[in-house]
Motif scaffolding. Structure first.
Motif, mmCIF file in Angstrom:
data_model
loop_
_atom_site.group_PDB
_atom_site.id
_atom_site.type_symbol
_atom_site.label_atom_id
_atom_site.label_comp_id
_atom_site.label_asym_id
_atom_site.label_seq_id
_atom_site.Cartn_x
_atom_site.Cartn_y
_atom_site.Cartn_z
ATOM 1 N N PRO A 1 32.886 26.847 37.294
ATOM 2 C CA PRO A 1 33.735 27.068 38.337
ATOM 3 C C PRO A 1 33.480 28.383 39.066
ATOM 4 O O PRO A 1 33.382 29.192 38.690
ATOM 5 C CB PRO A 1 35.053 26.933 37.446
ATOM 6 N N SER A 2 33.604 28.049 40.534
ATOM 7 C CA SER A 2 33.631 29.140 41.451
ATOM 8 C C SER A 2 34.750 30.189 41.169
ATOM 9 O O SER A 2 34.435 31.392 41.156
ATOM 10 C CB SER A 2 33.611 28.854 42.862
ATOM 11 N N SER A 3 35.987 29.604 40.675
ATOM 12 C CA SER A 3 37.132 30.532 40.449
ATOM 13 C C SER A 3 36.656 31.463 39.308
ATOM 14 O O SER A 3 37.319 32.794 39.244
ATOM 15 C CB SER A 3 38.255 29.755 40.367
ATOM 16 N N LEU A 4 35.614 31.124 38.459
ATOM 17 C CA LEU A 4 35.679 32.031 37.306
ATOM 18 C C LEU A 4 34.587 33.077 37.695
ATOM 19 O O LEU A 4 35.000 34.169 37.438
ATOM 20 C CB LEU A 4 34.777 31.261 36.104
ATOM 21 N N ILE A 5 33.726 32.600 38.647
ATOM 22 C CA ILE A 5 33.082 33.836 39.362
ATOM 23 C C ILE A 5 33.723 34.843 40.055
ATOM 24 O O ILE A 5 33.414 36.100 39.949
ATOM 25 C CB ILE A 5 31.743 33.108 40.099
ATOM 26 N N VAL A 6 34.633 34.427 40.764
ATOM 27 C CA VAL A 6 35.590 35.334 41.791
ATOM 28 C C VAL A 6 36.226 36.193 40.978
ATOM 29 O O VAL A 6 36.386 37.381 41.082
ATOM 30 C CB VAL A 6 36.297 34.272 42.788
ATOM 31 N N ASP A 7 37.047 35.350 39.901
ATOM 32 C CA ASP A 7 38.118 35.981 38.982
ATOM 33 C C ASP A 7 37.069 37.257 38.338
ATOM 34 O O ASP A 7 37.587 38.510 38.196
ATOM 35 C CB ASP A 7 38.734 35.328 38.005
ATOM 36 N N PHE A 8 36.009 36.740 37.640
ATOM 37 C CA PHE A 8 35.338 37.840 37.102
ATOM 38 C C PHE A 8 34.811 39.140 38.137
ATOM 39 O O PHE A 8 34.756 40.243 37.513
ATOM 40 C CB PHE A 8 33.928 37.250 36.508
ATOM 41 N N LEU A 9 34.128 38.713 39.050
ATOM 42 C CA LEU A 9 33.666 39.953 40.023
ATOM 43 C C LEU A 9 34.977 40.738 40.510
ATOM 44 O O LEU A 9 34.431 41.965 40.604
ATOM 45 C CB LEU A 9 32.655 39.238 40.954
ATOM 46 N N THR A 10 35.677 40.023 40.756
ATOM 47 C CA THR A 10 37.001 40.890 41.402
ATOM 48 C C THR A 10 37.464 41.825 40.297
ATOM 49 O O THR A 10 37.737 43.209 40.575
ATOM 50 C CB THR A 10 38.226 40.054 41.824
ATOM 51 N N ASP A 11 37.472 41.515 38.849
ATOM 52 C CA ASP A 11 37.779 42.364 37.945
ATOM 53 C C ASP A 11 36.754 43.352 37.710
ATOM 54 O O ASP A 11 37.054 44.570 37.337
ATOM 55 C CB ASP A 11 38.105 41.361 36.642
ATOM 56 N N TYR A 12 35.572 42.991 37.510
ATOM 57 C CA TYR A 12 34.529 43.697 37.096
ATOM 58 C C TYR A 12 34.337 44.913 38.128
ATOM 59 O O TYR A 12 34.114 45.978 37.800
ATOM 60 C CB TYR A 12 33.100 42.880 37.076
ATOM 61 N N TYR A 13 34.505 44.733 39.506
ATOM 62 C CA TYR A 13 34.271 45.843 40.234
ATOM 63 C C TYR A 13 35.774 46.269 40.969
ATOM 64 O O TYR A 13 35.693 47.138 41.790
ATOM 65 C CB TYR A 13 33.438 45.047 41.776
ATOM 66 N N SER A 14 36.595 46.176 39.972
ATOM 67 C CA SER A 14 37.847 46.557 40.337
ATOM 68 C C SER A 14 37.949 48.277 40.536
ATOM 69 O O SER A 14 38.705 48.691 41.080
ATOM 70 C CB SER A 14 39.096 46.189 39.596
ATOM 71 N N VAL A 15 37.110 48.733 39.490
ATOM 72 C CA VAL A 15 36.921 50.310 39.409
ATOM 73 C C VAL A 15 36.310 50.873 40.676
ATOM 74 O O VAL A 15 36.737 52.269 40.883
ATOM 75 C CB VAL A 15 36.155 50.594 38.142
ATOM 76 N N LEU A 16 35.681 50.179 41.356
ATOM 77 C CA LEU A 16 35.233 50.613 42.993
ATOM 78 C C LEU A 16 36.208 50.410 43.995
ATOM 79 O O LEU A 16 36.506 49.246 44.139
ATOM 80 C CB LEU A 16 33.812 50.208 43.320
ATOM 81 N N SER A 17 36.819 51.650 44.409
ATOM 82 C CA SER A 17 37.661 51.254 45.535
ATOM 83 C C SER A 17 37.054 50.975 46.989
ATOM 84 O O SER A 17 37.914 50.554 47.724
ATOM 85 C CB SER A 17 38.670 52.632 45.611
ATOM 86 N N ASN A 18 35.918 51.421 47.038
ATOM 87 C CA ASN A 18 35.164 51.175 48.402
ATOM 88 C C ASN A 18 34.393 50.156 48.372
ATOM 89 O O ASN A 18 33.235 50.244 48.131
ATOM 90 C CB ASN A 18 34.581 52.666 48.740
ATOM 91 N N LYS A 19 34.729 48.867 48.681
ATOM 92 C CA LYS A 19 34.175 47.782 48.726
ATOM 93 C C LYS A 19 33.302 47.532 50.062
ATOM 94 O O LYS A 19 33.970 47.764 51.124
ATOM 95 C CB LYS A 19 34.752 46.520 48.391
ATOM 96 N N PRO A 20 32.136 47.048 50.219
ATOM 97 C CA PRO A 20 31.388 46.691 51.190
ATOM 98 C C PRO A 20 31.845 45.358 51.992
ATOM 99 O O PRO A 20 32.270 44.649 51.151
ATOM 100 C CB PRO A 20 29.962 46.604 51.130
ATOM 101 N N GLN A 21 31.941 45.460 53.336
ATOM 102 C CA GLN A 21 32.683 44.143 53.814
ATOM 103 C C GLN A 21 31.812 42.978 53.559
ATOM 104 O O GLN A 21 32.263 41.801 53.351
ATOM 105 C CB GLN A 21 32.633 44.329 55.434
ATOM 106 N N HIS A 22 30.316 43.194 53.315
ATOM 107 C CA HIS A 22 29.237 42.176 53.131
ATOM 108 C C HIS A 22 29.786 41.310 51.806
ATOM 109 O O HIS A 22 29.974 40.110 51.376
ATOM 110 C CB HIS A 22 28.217 42.605 52.899
ATOM 111 N N TRP A 23 30.453 42.464 50.803
ATOM 112 C CA TRP A 23 30.695 41.791 49.360
ATOM 113 C C TRP A 23 32.309 41.055 49.356
ATOM 114 O O TRP A 23 32.180 40.123 48.912
ATOM 115 C CB TRP A 23 31.020 42.955 48.563
ATOM 116 N N LEU A 24 33.184 41.692 50.381
ATOM 117 C CA LEU A 24 34.142 40.853 50.434
ATOM 118 C C LEU A 24 34.020 39.226 51.057
ATOM 119 O O LEU A 24 34.720 38.444 50.862
ATOM 120 C CB LEU A 24 35.386 41.748 51.438
ATOM 121 N N ASP A 25 32.954 39.358 52.111
ATOM 122 C CA ASP A 25 32.996 38.240 52.588
ATOM 123 C C ASP A 25 32.385 37.020 51.776
ATOM 124 O O ASP A 25 32.638 36.063 51.594
ATOM 125 C CB ASP A 25 31.965 38.341 53.794
ATOM 126 N N MET A 26 31.278 37.782 50.982
ATOM 127 C CA MET A 26 30.900 36.996 49.643
ATOM 128 C C MET A 26 31.811 36.131 48.854
ATOM 129 O O MET A 26 31.752 34.936 48.634
ATOM 130 C CB MET A 26 29.927 37.512 48.814
#
Length: 223
Positions: free
Chosen positions: A183-208
């Motif tokens: 499921p795509s939702s599993l990937i989204v939930d995981f990556l959002t949680d995994y990189y939550s420690v980084l406050s400065n996300k690139p726009q390219h990542w947000l678009d992905m």
């Protein structure tokens, strides 16, 4: 060879591991020494070193997520060739993760990993250790059962400078080899949680992430 957990920044084994990290990985992939304090103390983050005669010759970091019943391999370091370090770390990690899943009353669904794509970018040195060569590592991970998730992948730099790191694939190793998509939702939930420690996300990542949210499933493809 011993498999020893490191959970304190003051542990001499951690200093040796961090030195090894800096020798093997490019700077944007290595978290600063002092910033390791909280991750090491986090019980969900499992950092183990392979120790022989008092020296750290390999290491692996991974974590288990009981709510999703999946794991993530953060990194595996082989400091020297010809000692069987990779096999040793992989087996010890597998045994530990299966135990954690069993304690959760489940069989592990699978494990994520970021894998360098040397066919896209070849300027990786990895400390001159041939076992860490991205071509070799990619084939080893394919043998382990990892599959490439079929979407263009980038991740935020661990320098937290807002830069996007390219030249990698995001992969998943299903425990059940018959699984061909997740499921795509599993990937989204995981990556959002995994990189939550980084406050400065690139726009390219947000678009992905936004593009992944438009999908229901993502195919698993051969590496």
């Amino acid at each position: 060879m011993e498999f020893i957990r490191v959970n304190d920044i003051e542990d001499p084994l951690f200093a040796k591991m961090h030195t090894l990290l800096g020798e093997i990985f490019p700077p944007e992939e290595v978290l600063d020494f002092d910033l390791w304090k909280e991750p090491l103390e986090d019980p969900s983050i499992r950092v183990f070193v392979a120790v022989q005669e008092g020296e750290v010759i390999g290491a692996t970091e991974y974590r288990y997520y009981p709510d999703w019943n999946i794991a993530m391999t953060d990194f595996t370091i082989i400091g020297q060739s010809g000692l069987g370090i990779g096999r040793f770390l992989a087996k010890k990690r597998e045994e530990d993760l299966q135990r954690l899943a069993q304690e959760n009353g489940k069989t592990l669904f699978g494990m994520f990993a970021e894998i360098y794509d040397p066919y896209d970018r070849e300027d990786f040195d990895f400390g001159g250790v041939m076992a860490m060569n991205p071509y070799v590592r990619r084939e080893v991970l394919s043998h382990l059962g990892y599959k490439r998730l079929n979407f263009p992948y980038i991740h935020p730099s661990w320098k937290n400078d807002g830069e996007a790191v390219e030249g990698l694939d995001f992969c998943f190793m299903p425990t059940d080899e018959q699984v061909t998509e997740i499921p795509s939702s599993l990937i989204v939930d995981f990556l959002t949680d995994y990189y939550s420690v980084l406050s400065n996300k690139p726009q390219h990542w947000l678009d992905m992430i936004d593009e992944l949210k438009q999908l229901e499933y993502v195919d698993l493809c051969p590496l």
